[in-house]
Structure formats: C-alpha cells, structure tokens
Design a protein around this motif. Structure first.
Motif, mmCIF file in Angstrom:
data_model
loop_
_atom_site.group_PDB
_atom_site.id
_atom_site.type_symbol
_atom_site.label_atom_id
_atom_site.label_comp_id
_atom_site.label_asym_id
_atom_site.label_seq_id
_atom_site.Cartn_x
_atom_site.Cartn_y
_atom_site.Cartn_z
ATOM 1 N N ARG A 267 0.831 -1.213 0.000
ATOM 2 C CA ARG A 267 0.000 0.000 0.000
ATOM 3 C C ARG A 267 0.863 1.259 0.000
ATOM 4 O O ARG A 267 0.556 2.236 -0.695
ATOM 5 C CB ARG A 267 -0.933 -0.010 1.206
ATOM 6 N N LEU A 268 1.942 1.235 0.784
ATOM 7 C CA LEU A 268 2.824 2.402 0.837
ATOM 8 C C LEU A 268 3.544 2.619 -0.495
ATOM 9 O O LEU A 268 3.708 3.753 -0.948
ATOM 10 C CB LEU A 268 3.846 2.246 1.962
ATOM 11 N N LEU A 269 3.974 1.531 -1.126
ATOM 12 C CA LEU A 269 4.662 1.667 -2.415
ATOM 13 C C LEU A 269 3.741 2.232 -3.486
ATOM 14 O O LEU A 269 4.207 2.860 -4.443
ATOM 15 C CB LEU A 269 5.207 0.305 -2.863
ATOM 16 N N GLY A 270 2.431 2.041 -3.327
ATOM 17 C CA GLY A 270 1.473 2.560 -4.289
ATOM 18 C C GLY A 270 1.191 4.049 -4.147
ATOM 19 O O GLY A 270 0.540 4.641 -5.017
ATOM 20 N N LEU A 271 1.686 4.669 -3.070
ATOM 21 C CA LEU A 271 1.472 6.098 -2.857
ATOM 22 C C LEU A 271 2.509 6.916 -3.613
ATOM 23 O O LEU A 271 3.589 6.415 -3.947
ATOM 24 C CB LEU A 271 1.566 6.419 -1.359
ATOM 25 N N PRO A 272 2.218 8.201 -3.890
ATOM 26 C CA PRO A 272 3.235 9.076 -4.493
ATOM 27 C C PRO A 272 4.472 9.135 -3.579
ATOM 28 O O PRO A 272 4.359 9.381 -2.382
ATOM 29 C CB PRO A 272 2.536 10.436 -4.578
ATOM 30 N N GLY A 273 5.618 8.874 -4.142
ATOM 31 C CA GLY A 273 6.846 8.848 -3.351
ATOM 32 C C GLY A 273 6.907 7.681 -2.391
ATOM 33 O O GLY A 273 7.688 7.693 -1.434
ATOM 34 N N GLY A 274 6.086 6.652 -2.653
ATOM 35 C CA GLY A 274 5.992 5.529 -1.721
ATOM 36 C C GLY A 274 7.294 4.806 -1.495
ATOM 37 O O GLY A 274 7.573 4.323 -0.392
ATOM 38 N N GLN A 275 8.122 4.725 -2.536
ATOM 39 C CA GLN A 275 9.399 4.032 -2.394
ATOM 40 C C GLN A 275 10.275 4.706 -1.340
ATOM 41 O O GLN A 275 10.956 4.040 -0.559
ATOM 42 C CB GLN A 275 10.118 4.011 -3.753
ATOM 43 N N TRP A 276 10.213 6.050 -1.311
ATOM 44 C CA TRP A 276 10.992 6.786 -0.316
ATOM 45 C C TRP A 276 10.394 6.622 1.077
ATOM 46 O O TRP A 276 11.126 6.525 2.070
ATOM 47 C CB TRP A 276 11.055 8.262 -0.692
ATOM 48 N N TRP A 277 9.046 6.582 1.167
ATOM 49 C CA TRP A 277 8.411 6.387 2.472
ATOM 50 C C TRP A 277 8.792 5.030 3.062
ATOM 51 O O TRP A 277 9.135 4.920 4.246
ATOM 52 C CB TRP A 277 6.892 6.478 2.337
ATOM 53 N N VAL A 278 8.728 3.996 2.233
ATOM 54 C CA VAL A 278 9.087 2.659 2.703
ATOM 55 C C VAL A 278 10.561 2.608 3.087
ATOM 56 O O VAL A 278 10.930 2.028 4.113
ATOM 57 C CB VAL A 278 8.765 1.596 1.620
ATOM 58 N N GLY A 279 11.393 3.227 2.258
ATOM 59 C CA GLY A 279 12.829 3.236 2.552
ATOM 60 C C GLY A 279 13.140 3.930 3.872
ATOM 61 O O GLY A 279 13.946 3.440 4.674
ATOM 62 N N ALA A 280 12.483 5.072 4.105
ATOM 63 C CA ALA A 280 12.719 5.807 5.349
ATOM 64 C C ALA A 280 12.260 4.996 6.556
ATOM 65 O O ALA A 280 12.953 4.921 7.579
ATOM 66 C CB ALA A 280 11.988 7.145 5.308
ATOM 67 N N ALA A 281 11.073 4.376 6.442
ATOM 68 C CA ALA A 281 10.581 3.549 7.545
ATOM 69 C C ALA A 281 11.496 2.359 7.781
ATOM 70 O O ALA A 281 11.773 1.983 8.931
ATOM 71 C CB ALA A 281 9.160 3.067 7.232
ATOM 72 N N ALA A 282 11.991 1.755 6.699
ATOM 73 C CA ALA A 282 12.879 0.605 6.822
ATOM 74 C C ALA A 282 14.176 0.970 7.532
ATOM 75 O O ALA A 282 14.641 0.249 8.416
ATOM 76 C CB ALA A 282 13.185 0.039 5.433
ATOM 77 N N VAL A 283 14.751 2.115 7.135
ATOM 78 C CA VAL A 283 15.982 2.567 7.793
ATOM 79 C C VAL A 283 15.718 2.829 9.273
ATOM 80 O O VAL A 283 16.536 2.499 10.140
ATOM 81 C CB VAL A 283 16.543 3.827 7.094
ATOM 82 N N GLY A 284 14.547 3.419 9.573
ATOM 83 C CA GLY A 284 14.200 3.677 10.973
ATOM 84 C C GLY A 284 14.121 2.392 11.782
ATOM 85 O O GLY A 284 14.627 2.313 12.911
ATOM 86 N N ILE A 285 13.475 1.353 11.219
ATOM 87 C CA ILE A 285 13.361 0.078 11.922
ATOM 88 C C ILE A 285 14.727 -0.569 12.091
ATOM 89 O O ILE A 285 15.064 -1.101 13.156
ATOM 90 C CB ILE A 285 12.407 -0.864 11.167
#
Length: 267
Positions: free
Chosen positions: A139-157
C-alpha cells in the motif's frame, strides 16, 4: 490530582502487568522459533503464533484477556510518561516524552489486537506478520513517493534494532532497575537475560528493517518480511540452524528479562 494518579500504585501495577504480558509473548515466540530451528516445524514465530498457543491451553480465553489487559496497562503507563514525564532526572525532556508517546501508541495497538483476538476476532491478532508486512509495504509503495516512504521507515526500523541491541550490550537497562537492592544472583540473572535477550530482539528488528529496505530498493512488497520470516531467514546463514536457535533462545530470555523488569523496574 491527575499527576499524583499518574504516579500512583494503580498505574505502576498496570505497568508491571504489561511487562509480564510482554514477557509471556516473547517467551512463547522464542519457544516457537526454537521448535522451528530444531525440528523444522511449520509454526508461526510471531505474536500471532504466540496467541494461538495461548488460546490452545485449557484456560486460553482467560489468559488472552489477561494479556490484553496487561498490555493496556503498559500503554496507560507510557501515556502518563508522555503527558507528565518519565521517572528520572531527564524524564521531562521532549525526546523522552515523544519516545513514551510512540510506545503508548504501539502498546495500545497491540493490546487492541490481543483483546480483539480474545473476543473472537481471530484474524485480528493471529494473522501472519509476514503477510501484514507485505500488505502494508504494498500500500505504501502505491502512494506518491511511496518508495521513499518505505525506505525511510525501513531505515528507521533497522537503526532502531541496532540501537536496541547496542543499548542491551552496554547494559543501559541498569539505570531503570533498583540495581543497588538486587542480590548478586538477581543481578546476574538480569545481565544474562538483558544482554542476550536485548541483543536478539534488536537483531530481529534489524532484520525486519533490512528486508523492508530491500523491498523499497527493488520496489517489490514481496521482499518485505514480518517477524516470523525474519527469524526464519537466519536459517539461511552459515550454521543457520544453530543461529536461528540462538536467536530463539535470546528471545525467550528477553521474556524472562521482562518478568524481572516487572519485579525490579523503577517507577
């Protein structure tokens, strides 16, 4: 009056119950992961698998309600820390309050899932963490800029996992315990379980973050993994079976550490 209530016995009792509930869940996840490593059992080594194990016991329904209530007590305690500040000289700092607020949201959400599971909504608490991770990532990857959102969350985790492991190795938990009152054997118990358990917990978090980052880079939600698949992934490393068992033992020991925190944590 509200501040006194936040520092009162009821909130402390809720926090202690929360540590016990957290300990039960981690202990069960560790046992499930160990069974997977030793026997190749097709079980779920995550919260859902732990709840299913509890539900299968003779008093499963009562225990599930107790676990949910305990986690709600933990959430309430973290909320009071966010509003009034945590114990200790730096408990009023904005960063500490923000951290407590995040923990409040997390434990409130987990408590809701456990209580929903206890009430009969079996899919709410026992769904596969792997499928849930892939669904959210997709769902996040489907959002505008989703790849960056997922990447940022992944780095945070991932970073959170490394910090958890590092703080455990450095024994940062000492400051939260009534350390001076503990006996030599009690201190040894808390160090063995705190270091081993905390490092294992941090490694699992970091693994979840790593696979989420891989999903972001490859733009493929199937690469994301929940706790269950992240734990199983250790089996693919050199001496993987024994690495998986070692991580499983560490998670079970973190459960024991949580029991110790329920007894000797400063409030």
């Amino acid at each position: 009056m509200a501040r006194r209530a936040a520092r009162g016995d009821a909130v402390r009792a809720g926090a202690r119950a929360g540590f016990v509930a957290r300990g039960v869940l981690y202990l069960l996840v560790g046992v499930l992961a160990a069974r997977i490593g030793l026997t190749g059992a097709n079980e779920q080594a995550d919260r859902g698998g732990a709840l299913a194990e509890v539900a299968a016991t003779p008093f499963g329904a009562v225990l599930l309600w107790a676990l949910g209530a305990g986690l709600a007590g933990m959430a309430l305690w973290r909320l009071t820390e966010a509003v009034y500040g945590a114990a200790g000289p730096d408990g009023d700092k904005p960063a500490k309050r923000a951290h407590s607020a995040f923990r409040f949201v997390f434990y409130a959400f987990v408590s809701f899932l456990v209580l929903s599971f206890a009430a009969g909504a079996r899919s709410s608490g026992a769904g596969s963490s792997d499928q849930q991770s892939q669904d959210v990532t997709g769902r996040l990857l489907g959002l505008p800029g989703g790849q960056w959102w997922v990447g940022a969350a992944a780095v945070g985790i991932l970073v959170t996992g490394l910090v958890i492991a590092g703080r455990a190795a450095l024994r940062k938990y000492h400051k939260h315990l009534t350390w001076a009152r503990l006996s030599k054997n009690q201190r040894r118990l808390m160090d063995v379980t705190g270091i081993t358990g905390g490092v294992s917990r941090g490694v699992v978090f970091a693994a979840v973050g790593f696979f989420a980052l891989k999903a972001a880079i490859q733009f493929d939600p199937a690469e994301a993994k929940g706790v269950d698949d992240a734990i199983r992934s250790f089996a693919t490393a050199p001496a993987g079976q024994w690495l998986l068992v070692a991580v499983a033992i560490g998670l079970a020991l973190f459960g024991v550490f949580s029991f110790g925190m329920a007894r000797w944590r400063k409030f």
